[in-house]
Design an enzyme around this catalytic site. Structure first.
Site, PDB file in Angstrom:
ATOM      1  N   CYS A 202      11.675  71.585  39.758  1.00 44.38           N
ATOM      2  CA  CYS A 202      11.630  71.546  41.221  1.00 44.38           C
ATOM      3  C   CYS A 202      11.946  70.147  41.775  1.00 44.38           C
ATOM      4  O   CYS A 202      11.662  69.163  41.117  1.00 44.38           O
ATOM      5  CB  CYS A 202      10.275  72.042  41.732  1.00 44.38           C
ATOM      6  SG  CYS A 202       9.026  70.781  41.861  1.00 44.38           S
TER       7      CYS A 202
ATOM      8  N   GLY B  80      14.990  71.250  42.299  1.00 45.96           N
ATOM      9  CA  GLY B  80      16.178  71.931  41.781  1.00 45.96           C
ATOM     10  C   GLY B  80      17.444  71.098  41.718  1.00 45.96           C
ATOM     11  O   GLY B  80      18.541  71.652  41.654  1.00 45.96           O
TER      12      GLY B  80
ATOM     13  N   ASP C 278      14.113  66.562  33.374  1.00 46.58           N
ATOM     14  CA  ASP C 278      13.955  65.271  34.064  1.00 46.58           C
ATOM     15  C   ASP C 278      12.514  65.172  34.562  1.00 46.58           C
ATOM     16  O   ASP C 278      12.259  65.209  35.759  1.00 46.58           O
ATOM     17  CB  ASP C 278      14.959  65.174  35.222  1.00 46.58           C
ATOM     18  CG  ASP C 278      14.941  63.802  35.898  1.00 46.58           C
ATOM     19  OD1 ASP C 278      14.484  62.838  35.259  1.00 46.58           O
ATOM     20  OD2 ASP C 278      15.377  63.699  37.063  1.00 46.58           O
TER      21      ASP C 278
ATOM     22  N   LYS D 186      11.848  57.983  30.979  1.00 40.36           N
ATOM     23  CA  LYS D 186      11.402  56.958  31.926  1.00 40.36           C
ATOM     24  C   LYS D 186      10.935  55.748  31.117  1.00 40.36           C
ATOM     25  O   LYS D 186      10.133  55.894  30.190  1.00 40.36           O
ATOM     26  CB  LYS D 186      10.265  57.477  32.805  1.00 40.36           C
ATOM     27  CG  LYS D 186      10.519  58.862  33.415  1.00 40.36           C
ATOM     28  CD  LYS D 186      11.731  58.894  34.334  1.00 40.36           C
ATOM     29  CE  LYS D 186      12.012  60.321  34.810  1.00 40.36           C
ATOM     30  NZ  LYS D 186      13.207  60.430  35.644  1.00 40.36           N
TER      31      LYS D 186
END
EC number: 2.1.1.186
Length: 368
Positions: free
Chosen positions: A222, A224, A278, A307
């Site tokens: 989300c 998206g 991600d 990250k």
């Protein structure tokens, strides 16, 4: 030409780029030292032996660099170019060094200060190109199979002049792909995945490896941004996230939303080709998750982001890639693993992994 190479990188990641080139050069038994200026957007690596700079840009596969956006051999810094004739000193640096190069790029580092020089670079390109063609340093027409001439301005009137090899460099001006943000995408993160496709997958393989009708999973999807790229390529996507997905994506009929934790979700299909991810989480945890998917045969290719911590960023990436490679090999899996700090990445790198099946007698080729 001289014994130096210049590498472009993201501003703030000069130390990582320097560590990388020093390590890769040492693996070829080429020794020298890196010159680093913080937040400059580039690194210079000076070799102790004269011919070694050219060897480096020939023999280190460019795609193996994580933090470097471009690499080139350069000469000494040209200072105080006379305003009445900036072209002649630049041409003089290249006479006898390179012949019939296929392209000229007059560039700057990717910093706010340097970008102020871009207008000047564009103006200089036309007369410089003409002069280089006159001296046969540049071919009469652009040729993607010949070396590239780089003129790299670090300040007004100051530049490095050099060259790279077109079969072992970034094809992009300043090492940056020019992508346009699609107005209907749910977030700017969509550009990360689009850039990853350009960087990791050869254009002539897109039709096979980014094919319409493929099944994909997006972990931590989300709203998206990454799912959007898969939808654009007419794939069928399982989007996994406890948050809300953009309604525009759900309306396509290509997306199934699973309200679940990306670290706990297990696929029910056996024909998933792509896994993308991600998620904001510790690099080790994400690497282990993607490794599990590959070991279990749940996907064929994966693109994911790591990250980075505040310190030892290069070491962190190298350790995670080595851990993944080791675990895959322990499970009898061959894979191509590459990582890159993309232009659209920030304090992160993007990793691409592709399982490779060796043809065994009597065994179905699982790639198709």
């Amino acid at each position: 030409m001289n014994n130096k190479i210049a590498l472009y990188c993201r501003s703030g990641f000069e130390k990582e780029c320097a560590a990388e080139i020093t390590e890769k050069a040492a693996q070829l038994e080429i020794f020298g030292f890196a010159r680093v200026k913080e937040n400059s957007g580039y690194v210079l690596f000076e070799c102790y032996q004269l011919e070694d700079a050219d060897r480096l840009i020939r023999e280190i596969p460019f795609r193996e660099f994580i933090f470097a956006r471009q690499m080139m051999v350069v000469g000494e810094l040209l200072k105080d170019l006379p305003p009445e004739d900036r072209v002649s000193p630049i041409v003089g640096m290249l006479v006898g060094v390179i012949e019939k190069a296929g392209e000229l790029r007059v560039e700057v580092a990717d910093t706010n200060e340097s970008k102020e020089l871009l207008k000047f670079c564009r103006k200089l390109t036309v007369p410089l190109r003409s002069a280089l063609r006159e001296q046969k340093i540049l071919s009469a027409r652009e040729n993607a199979h010949r070396p590239v001439v780089h003129v790299f301005f670090i300040a007004p009137g100051c530049c490095y002049v050099g060259y790279s090899y077109s079969n072992n460099n970034s094809p992009f001006y300043m090492g940056i792909p020019r992508l346009k943000f699609p107005s209907d995408a749910p977030s700017r993160s969509t550009l990360k995945l689009e850039e990853a496709f350009h960087v990791f997958i050869p254009a002539d393989e897109w039709e096979e490896r980014l094919a319409s009708g493929m099944h994909a999973v997006d972990l931590g999807a989300c709203p998206g941004g990454w799912t959007y790229q898969l939808v654009q390529r007419s794939m069928m996507i399982q989007a996994v996230d406890n948050g809300l997905m953009a309604q525009s994506l759900m309306d396509t009929g290509q997306v199934t939303h699973h309200r679940a934790d990306g670290f706990k979700y297990e696929p029910t299909r056996s024909n998933i080709y792509w896994l993308v991810c991600d998620m904001v989480e510790k690099p080790t945890k994400v690497t282990q998750l993607i490794t599990k998917w590959l070991v279990n045969g749940w996907c064929r290719e994966a693109i994911f982001n790591l990250k980075l911590p505040m310190k030892k960023r290069y070491e962190e990436v190298v350790q995670n890639l080595a851990m993944m490679d080791e675990q895959l090999k322990e499970n009898g899996i061959n894979a191509d693993i590459h990582a890159k700090q993309l232009y659209h990445d920030r304090e992160e790198v993007t990793v691409h992994v592709r399982r490779i099946w060796s043809g065994a007698p009597g065994r179905r080729d699982e790639r198709y």
